[in-house]
Design a protein around this motif. Structure first.
Motif, PDB file in Angstrom:
ATOM      1  N   PRO A  86     142.217 -31.380  62.736  1.00  0.00           N
ATOM      2  CA  PRO A  86     141.362 -32.578  62.704  1.00  0.00           C
ATOM      3  C   PRO A  86     139.871 -32.255  62.820  1.00  0.00           C
ATOM      4  O   PRO A  86     139.049 -32.852  62.148  1.00  0.00           O
ATOM      5  CB  PRO A  86     141.841 -33.400  63.900  1.00  0.00           C
ATOM      6  CG  PRO A  86     143.214 -32.909  64.185  1.00  0.00           C
ATOM      7  CD  PRO A  86     143.215 -31.460  63.788  1.00  0.00           C
ATOM      8  N   LEU A  87     139.525 -31.280  63.661  1.00  0.00           N
ATOM      9  CA  LEU A  87     138.130 -30.906  63.799  1.00  0.00           C
ATOM     10  C   LEU A  87     137.631 -30.249  62.519  1.00  0.00           C
ATOM     11  O   LEU A  87     136.536 -30.536  62.044  1.00  0.00           O
ATOM     12  CB  LEU A  87     137.930 -29.976  64.992  1.00  0.00           C
ATOM     13  CG  LEU A  87     136.520 -29.423  65.200  1.00  0.00           C
ATOM     14  CD1 LEU A  87     135.494 -30.554  65.283  1.00  0.00           C
ATOM     15  CD2 LEU A  87     136.467 -28.572  66.448  1.00  0.00           C
ATOM     16  N   LEU A  94     131.462 -33.626  57.012  1.00  0.00           N
ATOM     17  CA  LEU A  94     130.021 -33.604  57.270  1.00  0.00           C
ATOM     18  C   LEU A  94     129.273 -32.678  56.321  1.00  0.00           C
ATOM     19  O   LEU A  94     128.054 -32.595  56.355  1.00  0.00           O
ATOM     20  CB  LEU A  94     129.741 -33.152  58.704  1.00  0.00           C
ATOM     21  CG  LEU A  94     130.161 -34.105  59.811  1.00  0.00           C
ATOM     22  CD1 LEU A  94     129.868 -33.491  61.170  1.00  0.00           C
ATOM     23  CD2 LEU A  94     129.436 -35.439  59.670  1.00  0.00           C
ATOM     24  N   GLY A  95     130.031 -31.954  55.493  1.00  0.00           N
ATOM     25  CA  GLY A  95     129.400 -31.068  54.529  1.00  0.00           C
ATOM     26  C   GLY A  95     129.224 -29.639  54.996  1.00  0.00           C
ATOM     27  O   GLY A  95     128.468 -28.884  54.384  1.00  0.00           O
ATOM     28  N   VAL A  96     129.897 -29.244  56.075  1.00  0.00           N
ATOM     29  CA  VAL A  96     129.817 -27.849  56.512  1.00  0.00           C
ATOM     30  C   VAL A  96     130.430 -26.994  55.419  1.00  0.00           C
ATOM     31  O   VAL A  96     131.510 -27.296  54.901  1.00  0.00           O
ATOM     32  CB  VAL A  96     130.558 -27.652  57.858  1.00  0.00           C
ATOM     33  CG1 VAL A  96     130.603 -26.180  58.244  1.00  0.00           C
ATOM     34  CG2 VAL A  96     129.882 -28.477  58.943  1.00  0.00           C
ATOM     35  N   GLU A  97     129.743 -25.937  55.017  1.00  0.00           N
ATOM     36  CA  GLU A  97     130.186 -25.148  53.868  1.00  0.00           C
ATOM     37  C   GLU A  97     131.548 -24.491  54.104  1.00  0.00           C
ATOM     38  O   GLU A  97     131.919 -24.189  55.240  1.00  0.00           O
ATOM     39  CB  GLU A  97     129.144 -24.105  53.504  1.00  0.00           C
ATOM     40  CG  GLU A  97     128.972 -23.020  54.544  1.00  0.00           C
ATOM     41  CD  GLU A  97     127.955 -21.969  54.138  1.00  0.00           C
ATOM     42  OE1 GLU A  97     128.160 -20.805  54.496  1.00  0.00           O
ATOM     43  OE2 GLU A  97     126.969 -22.326  53.459  1.00  0.00           O
ATOM     44  N   LEU A 121     128.253 -27.217  69.321  1.00  0.00           N
ATOM     45  CA  LEU A 121     127.550 -28.504  69.223  1.00  0.00           C
ATOM     46  C   LEU A 121     128.273 -29.436  68.259  1.00  0.00           C
ATOM     47  O   LEU A 121     128.370 -30.635  68.494  1.00  0.00           O
ATOM     48  CB  LEU A 121     126.102 -28.289  68.782  1.00  0.00           C
ATOM     49  CG  LEU A 121     125.177 -27.707  69.848  1.00  0.00           C
ATOM     50  CD1 LEU A 121     123.821 -27.357  69.246  1.00  0.00           C
ATOM     51  CD2 LEU A 121     125.021 -28.669  71.004  1.00  0.00           C
ATOM     52  N   GLN A 122     128.816 -28.878  67.163  1.00  0.00           N
ATOM     53  CA  GLN A 122     129.608 -29.687  66.238  1.00  0.00           C
ATOM     54  C   GLN A 122     130.864 -30.204  66.938  1.00  0.00           C
ATOM     55  O   GLN A 122     131.266 -31.344  66.752  1.00  0.00           O
ATOM     56  CB  GLN A 122     129.988 -28.891  64.986  1.00  0.00           C
ATOM     57  CG  GLN A 122     128.824 -28.532  64.102  1.00  0.00           C
ATOM     58  CD  GLN A 122     128.185 -29.751  63.446  1.00  0.00           C
ATOM     59  OE1 GLN A 122     128.756 -30.830  63.403  1.00  0.00           O
ATOM     60  NE2 GLN A 122     126.980 -29.569  62.952  1.00  0.00           N
TER      61      GLN A 122
END
Length: 156
Positions: A86-87, A94-97, A121-122
Motif C-alpha cells: 500500500p505504501l 505521487l509520482g515517485v520514479e 518523510l514520505q
C-alpha cells in the motif's frame, strides 16, 4: 483532613488510567489501519505501545508520559529495506520514479540501500491520518506530539 502523601497516589493512579486509555485509543487508530499490536507496557513515568505494519517493514512506538508536563513521543522506524505494497502504491501515485520505488521496495538486487530520511518523510506523509488522530489526542490532554523518524541507514 488527608495529607498530601495520602492524596498523591490516587491522583497518580488517575493520571495513569487516563494515559492507559489514551495509549489504547491511539493503538486502535493504527490497528484500524491494519497495524498489528506488538506490545504495550507501562512504568510509573510513561505508558507505551508498539505496533507493526502488515508488511512488517515499519514499526511505530508511542510513549505517553504519565505526568502531563512532557511531550508525547511517536517513533516511526523502518524494520526492513522494503516498503509495504500500500505504501509503494501511494508513493507511485505521487509520482515517485520507478527506480526509486524498486530500490525502496527491495525489488532491486542491490542490498545496501537503506530507507533514508526522504523516504521516511514520505512514510510519515502516508501515515498522516493516523498521526493526526494521535496528535489530536495529545492536544486534548494539553501536550504535543513529537514525531521521530528512523530509517535503516547508519546515521538514522
Amino acid at each position: 483532613m488527608p495529607s498530601i502523601s495520602e492524596i498523591t497516589p490516587v491522583a497518580a493512579s488517575t493520571d495513569s488510567l487516563a494515559c492507559l486509555d489514551c495509549r489504547d485509543q491511539a493503538a486502535r487508530t493504527l490497528i484500524s489501519h491494519g497495524w498489528q499490536l506488538l506490545y504495550s507496557g507501562s512504568t510509573p513515568q510513561r505508558v507505551t505501545t508498539t505496533l507493526l505494519d502488515p508488511s512488517e517493514s515499519l514499526q511505530i512506538s508511542l510513549q505517553i508520559p504519565v505526568h502531563h508536563d512532557d511531550d508525547w513521543n511517536l517513533w516511526l522506524e523502518a524494520c526492513h529495506h522494503q516498503l509495504s505494497a500500500p505504501l509503494r502504491d501511494w508513493l507511485q501515485s505521487l509520482g515517485v520514479e520507478q527506480g526509486t520505488l524498486s530500490r525502496l521496495s527491495g525489488l532491486e538486487n542491490r542490498v545496501n540501500h537503506a530507507l533514508d530520511l526522504s523516504a521516511m518523510l514520505q512514510v510519515a506523509r502516508w501515515l498522516q491520518g493516523p498521526i493526526q488522530e494521535i496528535e489530536q489526542l495529545a492536544q486534548e490532554h494539553n501536550s504535543q506530539l513529537v514525531l521521530h523518524l528512523a530509517g535503516l541507514g547508519p546515521n538514522s
